[in-house]
Design a protein around this motif. Structure first.
Motif, PDB file in Angstrom:
ATOM      1  N   CYS A  39      -1.730 -17.308  24.224  1.00 26.97           N
ATOM      2  CA  CYS A  39      -1.810 -17.111  22.765  1.00 26.97           C
ATOM      3  C   CYS A  39      -3.180 -16.545  22.400  1.00 26.97           C
ATOM      4  N   SER A  40      -3.185 -15.664  21.409  1.00 27.81           N
ATOM      5  CA  SER A  40      -4.457 -15.107  20.932  1.00 27.81           C
ATOM      6  C   SER A  40      -5.094 -16.071  19.934  1.00 27.81           C
ATOM      7  N   ARG A  41      -6.361 -15.827  19.652  1.00 29.85           N
ATOM      8  CA  ARG A  41      -6.996 -16.534  18.542  1.00 29.85           C
ATOM      9  C   ARG A  41      -6.372 -15.989  17.257  1.00 29.85           C
ATOM     10  N   PRO A  42      -6.484 -16.689  16.149  1.00 29.05           N
ATOM     11  CA  PRO A  42      -5.933 -16.170  14.893  1.00 29.05           C
ATOM     12  C   PRO A  42      -6.592 -14.839  14.496  1.00 29.05           C
ATOM     13  N   VAL A  43      -5.769 -13.891  14.091  1.00 26.21           N
ATOM     14  CA  VAL A  43      -6.233 -12.586  13.620  1.00 26.21           C
ATOM     15  C   VAL A  43      -6.063 -12.583  12.105  1.00 26.21           C
ATOM     16  N   ARG A  44      -7.168 -12.378  11.395  1.00 26.37           N
ATOM     17  CA  ARG A  44      -7.126 -12.404   9.931  1.00 26.37           C
ATOM     18  C   ARG A  44      -6.778 -11.038   9.371  1.00 26.37           C
ATOM     19  N   ARG A  45      -6.027 -11.028   8.299  1.00 28.09           N
ATOM     20  CA  ARG A  45      -5.707  -9.806   7.573  1.00 28.09           C
ATOM     21  C   ARG A  45      -5.955 -10.101   6.096  1.00 28.09           C
ATOM     22  N   ASN A  46      -6.809  -9.297   5.479  1.00 27.54           N
ATOM     23  CA  ASN A  46      -7.042  -9.487   4.049  1.00 27.54           C
ATOM     24  C   ASN A  46      -5.865  -8.961   3.243  1.00 27.54           C
ATOM     25  N   ARG A  47      -5.564  -7.684   3.435  1.00 32.51           N
ATOM     26  CA  ARG A  47      -4.423  -7.070   2.773  1.00 32.51           C
ATOM     27  C   ARG A  47      -3.906  -5.977   3.679  1.00 32.51           C
ATOM     28  N   SER A  48      -2.628  -5.989   3.977  1.00 28.04           N
ATOM     29  CA  SER A  48      -2.081  -4.929   4.799  1.00 28.04           C
ATOM     30  C   SER A  48      -0.577  -5.067   4.911  1.00 28.04           C
ATOM     31  N   LEU A  49      -0.019  -4.060   5.546  1.00 30.52           N
ATOM     32  CA  LEU A  49       1.376  -4.106   5.951  1.00 30.52           C
ATOM     33  C   LEU A  49       1.381  -4.223   7.462  1.00 30.52           C
ATOM     34  N   ILE A  50       2.451  -4.668   7.999  1.00 34.64           N
ATOM     35  CA  ILE A  50       2.568  -4.726   9.444  1.00 34.64           C
ATOM     36  C   ILE A  50       2.725  -3.298   9.949  1.00 34.64           C
ATOM     37  N   GLN A  51       1.901  -2.925  10.939  1.00 38.05           N
ATOM     38  CA  GLN A  51       1.955  -1.570  11.470  1.00 38.05           C
ATOM     39  C   GLN A  51       3.336  -1.287  12.046  1.00 38.05           C
ATOM     40  N   GLY A  52       3.867  -0.125  11.694  1.00 37.25           N
ATOM     41  CA  GLY A  52       5.187   0.260  12.170  1.00 37.25           C
ATOM     42  C   GLY A  52       6.315  -0.201  11.275  1.00 37.25           C
ATOM     43  N   ASP A  53       6.009  -0.960  10.231  1.00 47.60           N
ATOM     44  CA  ASP A  53       7.049  -1.402   9.307  1.00 47.60           C
ATOM     45  C   ASP A  53       7.707  -0.165   8.695  1.00 47.60           C
ATOM     46  N   PRO A  54       9.015  -0.009   8.829  1.00 45.02           N
ATOM     47  CA  PRO A  54       9.676   1.187   8.302  1.00 45.02           C
ATOM     48  C   PRO A  54       9.559   1.318   6.782  1.00 45.02           C
ATOM     49  N   ALA A  55       9.288   0.234   6.102  1.00 48.26           N
ATOM     50  CA  ALA A  55       9.132   0.297   4.652  1.00 48.26           C
ATOM     51  C   ALA A  55       7.724   0.716   4.237  1.00 48.26           C
ATOM     52  N   ALA A  56       6.774   0.744   5.182  1.00 47.02           N
ATOM     53  CA  ALA A  56       5.374   1.021   4.842  1.00 47.02           C
ATOM     54  C   ALA A  56       5.175   2.336   4.091  1.00 47.02           C
ATOM     55  N   PRO A  57       5.723   3.476   4.548  1.00 46.32           N
ATOM     56  CA  PRO A  57       5.505   4.717   3.791  1.00 46.32           C
ATOM     57  C   PRO A  57       6.040   4.639   2.364  1.00 46.32           C
ATOM     58  N   TYR A  58       7.215   4.006   2.189  1.00 41.71           N
ATOM     59  CA  TYR A  58       7.793   3.871   0.854  1.00 41.71           C
ATOM     60  C   TYR A  58       6.900   3.005  -0.044  1.00 41.71           C
ATOM     61  N   ILE A  59       6.444   1.882   0.490  1.00 39.18           N
ATOM     62  CA  ILE A  59       5.580   0.983  -0.286  1.00 39.18           C
ATOM     63  C   ILE A  59       4.260   1.669  -0.611  1.00 39.18           C
ATOM     64  N   PHE A  60       3.682   2.358   0.380  1.00 40.85           N
ATOM     65  CA  PHE A  60       2.421   3.074   0.179  1.00 40.85           C
ATOM     66  C   PHE A  60       2.583   4.113  -0.933  1.00 40.85           C
ATOM     67  N   ASP A  61       3.631   4.947  -0.820  1.00 43.26           N
ATOM     68  CA  ASP A  61       3.848   5.995  -1.826  1.00 43.26           C
ATOM     69  C   ASP A  61       4.119   5.408  -3.204  1.00 43.26           C
ATOM     70  N   THR A  62       4.924   4.366  -3.251  1.00 42.76           N
ATOM     71  CA  THR A  62       5.275   3.758  -4.532  1.00 42.76           C
ATOM     72  C   THR A  62       4.051   3.184  -5.236  1.00 42.76           C
ATOM     73  N   THR A  63       3.169   2.562  -4.492  1.00 43.49           N
ATOM     74  CA  THR A  63       1.990   1.969  -5.124  1.00 43.49           C
ATOM     75  C   THR A  63       0.924   3.006  -5.437  1.00 43.49           C
ATOM     76  N   LEU A  64       0.892   4.107  -4.684  1.00 42.09           N
ATOM     77  CA  LEU A  64      -0.134   5.122  -4.899  1.00 42.09           C
ATOM     78  C   LEU A  64       0.271   6.176  -5.930  1.00 42.09           C
ATOM     79  N   ASP A  65       1.571   6.387  -6.132  1.00 41.24           N
ATOM     80  CA  ASP A  65       2.034   7.432  -7.059  1.00 41.24           C
ATOM     81  C   ASP A  65       1.447   7.331  -8.469  1.00 41.24           C
ATOM     82  N   PRO A  66       1.400   6.142  -9.094  1.00 41.26           N
ATOM     83  CA  PRO A  66       0.819   6.085 -10.450  1.00 41.26           C
ATOM     84  C   PRO A  66      -0.655   6.505 -10.472  1.00 41.26           C
ATOM     85  N   VAL A  67      -1.402   6.171  -9.424  1.00 40.78           N
ATOM     86  CA  VAL A  67      -2.812   6.567  -9.342  1.00 40.78           C
ATOM     87  C   VAL A  67      -2.909   8.088  -9.215  1.00 40.78           C
ATOM     88  N   ILE A  68      -2.072   8.664  -8.363  1.00 44.23           N
ATOM     89  CA  ILE A  68      -2.076  10.117  -8.187  1.00 44.23           C
ATOM     90  C   ILE A  68      -1.724  10.817  -9.486  1.00 44.23           C
TER      91      ILE A  68
END
Length: 170
Positions: A14-43
């Motif tokens: 087992c590894s030591r605990p790995v901390r994540r402040n804010r992120s998505l799981i790498q390779g999550d198929p929903a990541a591009p959709y979530i990224f685009d959806t949250t960034l679109d209003p800023v753009i």
């Protein structure tokens, strides 16, 4: 995912605990959709503000002020002063939505000859008063796995690929 700890297990190890402040799981198929959806209003707000100030380029009938791909962005400007204003606007809009752009991971480049950028006012600062470094047009920067330069040559990219190939063979 916010303020999460993960422990990875491989067999009985087992590894030591790995901390994540804010992120998505790498390779999550929903990541591009979530990224685009949250960034679109800023753009949209950024592009609208750039139109109000007359910033950007017209290409046929499209107004281009910003290129975004994955977690990379390119602000297009006519001079360092305008670039600094755009970067501060972009950072402000991102910060308002909980996104950040670290100065140490940011660079800027130009198609203009490098010796035109020797004055202190040719460098700009982010919102936290950290210097945004400038890459020479022949060195460029790495984005999306490739070296991008502004000198009209691909020598930098070829050198990087050859170095990676030799590293594979040690």
């Amino acid at each position: 995912l916010q303020k999460m700890h993960s422990i990875f297990k491989l067999g009985s190890v087992c590894s030591r605990p790995v901390r994540r402040n804010r992120s998505l799981i790498q390779g999550d198929p929903a990541a591009p959709y979530i990224f685009d959806t949250t960034l679109d209003p800023v753009i949209e707000e950024f592009v609208s503000t750039c139109l109000d100030f007359g910033w950007g380029y017209w290409l046929d009938s499209a107004h281009i002020t910003l290129l975004v791909w994955a977690d990379n962005f390119w602000l297009l400007a006519n001079n360092p002063e305008e670039l600094g204003k755009r970067f501060r606007l972009w950072s402000h809009l991102l910060n308002a939505k909980g996104w950040t752009v670290p100065a140490e991971g940011t660079t800027w480049c130009s198609t203009t000859e490098d010796d035109n950028f020797t004055r202190p006012q040719d460098t700009f600062f982010d919102l936290e008063k950290k210097v945004i470094t400038r890459s020479s047009r022949t060195v460029g920067f790495k984005a999306l796995g490739a070296m991008i330069t502004f000198d009209g040559y691909d020598a930098s990219e070829l050198r990087a690929r050859i170095a990676r190939a030799w590293a594979v063979f040690k």
